[in-house]
Write an enzyme that holds these catalytic residues in place. Structure first.
Site, short mmCIF file in Angstrom:
data_model
loop_
_atom_site.label_atom_id
_atom_site.label_comp_id
_atom_site.label_asym_id
_atom_site.label_seq_id
_atom_site.Cartn_x
_atom_site.Cartn_y
_atom_site.Cartn_z
CE LYS A 172 -3.39 -0.82 -0.59
NZ LYS A 172 -3.73 -1.38 -1.93
CB THR A 173 4.22 2.11 0.30
OG1 THR A 173 4.83 0.99 -0.36
CG2 THR A 173 4.04 1.82 1.77
N GLY A 174 2.53 2.22 -2.81
CA GLY A 174 2.76 2.61 -4.21
C GLY A 174 3.63 1.61 -4.95
CB THR A 175 4.80 -1.82 -4.12
OG1 THR A 175 3.51 -2.36 -3.86
CG2 THR A 175 5.47 -1.48 -2.81
CB THR A 176 0.90 -1.82 -7.93
OG1 THR A 176 0.63 -2.51 -6.72
CG2 THR A 176 0.48 -2.67 -9.11
CB SER A 220 -3.98 2.61 2.07
OG SER A 220 -3.91 1.92 0.86
NE ARG A 232 -9.69 -1.08 -3.36
CZ ARG A 232 -8.59 -1.76 -3.03
NH1 ARG A 232 -7.69 -1.23 -2.22
NH2 ARG A 232 -8.39 -2.97 -3.49
CE1 TYR A 265 -8.38 5.68 1.72
CE2 TYR A 265 -8.40 4.10 -0.09
CZ TYR A 265 -7.70 4.89 0.80
OH TYR A 265 -6.34 4.91 0.77
P1 A3P Z 1 -4.84 3.67 -2.31
O1 A3P Z 1 -5.51 2.68 -3.19
O2 A3P Z 1 -5.13 3.50 -0.87
O3 A3P Z 1 -5.00 5.10 -2.77
P2 A3P Z 1 0.41 -0.72 -3.51
O4 A3P Z 1 0.51 -0.85 -4.97
O5 A3P Z 1 1.73 -0.82 -2.82
O6 A3P Z 1 -0.63 -1.63 -2.93
O7 A3P Z 1 -0.04 0.76 -3.19
C1 A3P Z 1 -1.31 1.24 -3.59
C2 A3P Z 1 -1.28 2.74 -3.45
O8 A3P Z 1 -0.42 3.29 -4.43
C3 A3P Z 1 -2.62 3.38 -3.70
O9 A3P Z 1 -3.26 3.42 -2.44
C4 A3P Z 1 -2.25 4.75 -4.26
O10 A3P Z 1 -2.46 5.80 -3.36
C5 A3P Z 1 -0.72 4.66 -4.49
N1 A3P Z 1 -0.25 5.15 -5.79
C6 A3P Z 1 0.88 5.84 -5.98
N2 A3P Z 1 1.06 6.14 -7.27
C7 A3P Z 1 0.00 5.62 -7.93
C8 A3P Z 1 -0.37 5.59 -9.30
N3 A3P Z 1 0.38 6.17 -10.23
N4 A3P Z 1 -1.53 4.98 -9.63
C9 A3P Z 1 -2.29 4.38 -8.67
N5 A3P Z 1 -1.96 4.37 -7.37
C10 A3P Z 1 -0.84 4.97 -6.99
#
Ligand code: A3P
Length: 458
Positions: A190-194, A288, A411, A413
């Protein structure tokens, strides 16, 4: 007797999965031994491990080889063998190892009984000159006894077979060590890893693993039980790089960050790998994550409010306590990073500010490229665009189209309620102070969310 020795007599480590499977299937073999784990030398560090329900015990050497058939032809002369038995190397092998396993070749037993000579004399010598009580057990019981004495050895610690000449020789010629990652994105979740993952694979020289259907695309090898499937299983996720030097294989598993086992296991298999972690305010991360669990219909997350989850006391129901732990523990950033730093030098670790990744990914990706030393330089300012509908940075495709992360990222929320925010600020205070000290020690700047949190401390 349930015991077998590999065709190449040390060939059970590095592991050949096929051999283990065949043994079980054909002869129900339960035990074997090796001289190779973790290395041939020094002999006193040889350990056992259990793989695919086959118990592998450490084996010692006694100085008799296939070509050592005649007493007089013992390397260096028979005196050397007698010396080894009478207070020398072989004597000490038995004295220093609580359980000793030896193998001599059939030719020794069959032709001149040099093996028998050696071990009868060794036992006599030990009984005469020490008060050790020698005992033996059949293989199955012996193996059980071994792991009863050394339970911490049950789990293997895989290494790169190409780093050791003996291991390389034993390993199959068809196999390669090139299908191992040069860097790991370790999370936390949940820190932006994806987003980081999406941006990384845009780079022409960066290649990721193929997705695992079981674990939501992530391989999750180092943190949990997949590790016990062995390195062949892991390597099969990676492509064969067309150029080992310039191609950068990587893998992202966001649960590695807080895993007790992952740093040690990763350092054993890919000691030179670079490690990337992304941090946001741990309170936001926890929130998150809670929202993530709710949208995955985690019954506990649906049942309890966020405040109930984070503030649950020691007597709260088990499901609530479990959820609380999973929600809060990854946010103990300093402790987890310290664990990685026990196994990886600081120059191999990059800490990314997740907030900056979110608002200014091109700058962060420049920093990442520099850290990895990957070429050619890829211009993310041109390749990324802010998608106002999504509210995030996305990959720019042809004709102005964009490729953004799916619905599960970014998301919608409601904002966190103030009482939860205040609770978490207090909860993470000491952890954040520790993180600031750690970043200071590493000579890294403090992210703005951390500076803000620290101001609350004063
Ligand atoms: P939220 O869905 O709570 O906003 P991870 O991939 O580690 O699970 O992290 C998900 C979080 O990445 C999302 O949390 C979102 O805030 C963040 N994020 C950062 N850059 C993003 C991007 N370019 N597109 C989508 N989400 C991003």
């Amino acid at each position: 007797m349930g015991y077998a020795v590999a065709p190449h007599h040390s060939g059970v480590y590095p592991v050949h999965v096929q051999l283990y499977e065949a043994w079980k299937k054909v002869w129900n073999i339960k035990i074997t031994s090796t001289e190779e784990y973790p290395h041939l030398k020094p002999a006193r560090y040889r350990r056992g491990f259990i793989h695919k329900n086959i118990m592998v015990l450490p084996r010692q050497t006694c100085g008799l080889f296939t070509h050592t058939i005649f007493y007089k032809e013992y390397p260096g002369g028979p005196k050397e063998l007698d010396k080894s038995i009478q207070g020398g190397e072989l004597f000490f092998t038995v004295v220093l190892n609580p359980i000793s396993i030896f193998m001599t070749h059939l030719s020794n037993y069959g032709n001149d009984r040099l093996g028998l000579h050696t071990f009868v004399n060794l036992a006599n010598f030990l009984q005469t000159w020490t008060n050790l009580r020698l005992q033996t057990l059949p293989p199955v019981q012996l193996a059980h006894k071994y792991f009863e004495l050394f339970p911490d050895q049950k789990d293997p610690l895989w290494q790169n077979p190409c780093d050791d000449k003996r291991h390389r020789d034993i390993w199959s010629k068809e196999k390669t060590c090139d299908r191992l990652p040069k860097f790991l994105v370790i999370g936390p979740q949940k820190t932006g890893t994806t987003a980081l993952y999406l941006f990384l694979v845009m780079h022409p020289s960066i290649l990721s693993n193929s997705p695992s259907p079981k674990t939501f695309e992530e391989v999750q090898f180092f943190n949990r039980n997949n590790y016990h499937r062995g390195i062949d299983w892991y390597m099969d996720f990676f492509p064969v790089p067309s150029n080992v030097t310039t191609d950068f294989l990587f893998e992202k598993s966001a649960n590695y960050f807080h895993s007790e086992e992952a740093p040690k296991r990763a350092a054993s298999l890919v000691p030179k790998a670079k490690i990337i972690t992304t941090l946001i305010d741990p309170s936001d991360r926890a929130y998150s994550w809670y929202q993530h669990q709710r949208s995955h219909e985690d019954p506990a997350a649906l049942k309890f409010s966020f405040y109930e989850v984070i503030s649950a006391g020691p007597h709260a129901p088990w499901e609530l306590r479990t959820l609380q732990k999973r929600c809060l523990v990854p946010g103990w950033y300093a402790s987890h990073i310290e664990r990685w730093l026990m196994y990886f030098p600081p120059f191999q670790l990059l800490i990314i500010d997740g907030q900056q990744l979110r608002i200014d990914p091109a700058t962060v990706m420049d920093e990442v490229q520099k850290f990895l030393g990957v070429l050619p330089h890829y211009n993310y300012s041109e390749a990324l665009t802010f998608d106002s509908r999504k509210g995030f940075w996305c990959q720019l495709l042809e004709e102005g189209k964009t490729k953004c992360l799916g619905k599960s990222k970014g998301r919608k929320y409601p904002p966190m309620d103030p009482s939860s925010r205040a609770f978490l600020s207090g909860y993470y205070r000491d952890h954040n102070v520790e993180l600031s000290k750690l970043l200071h020690r590493l000579g890294q700047p403090l992210p703005s969310w951390l500076r803000q949190e620290l101001q609350k401390v004063r």
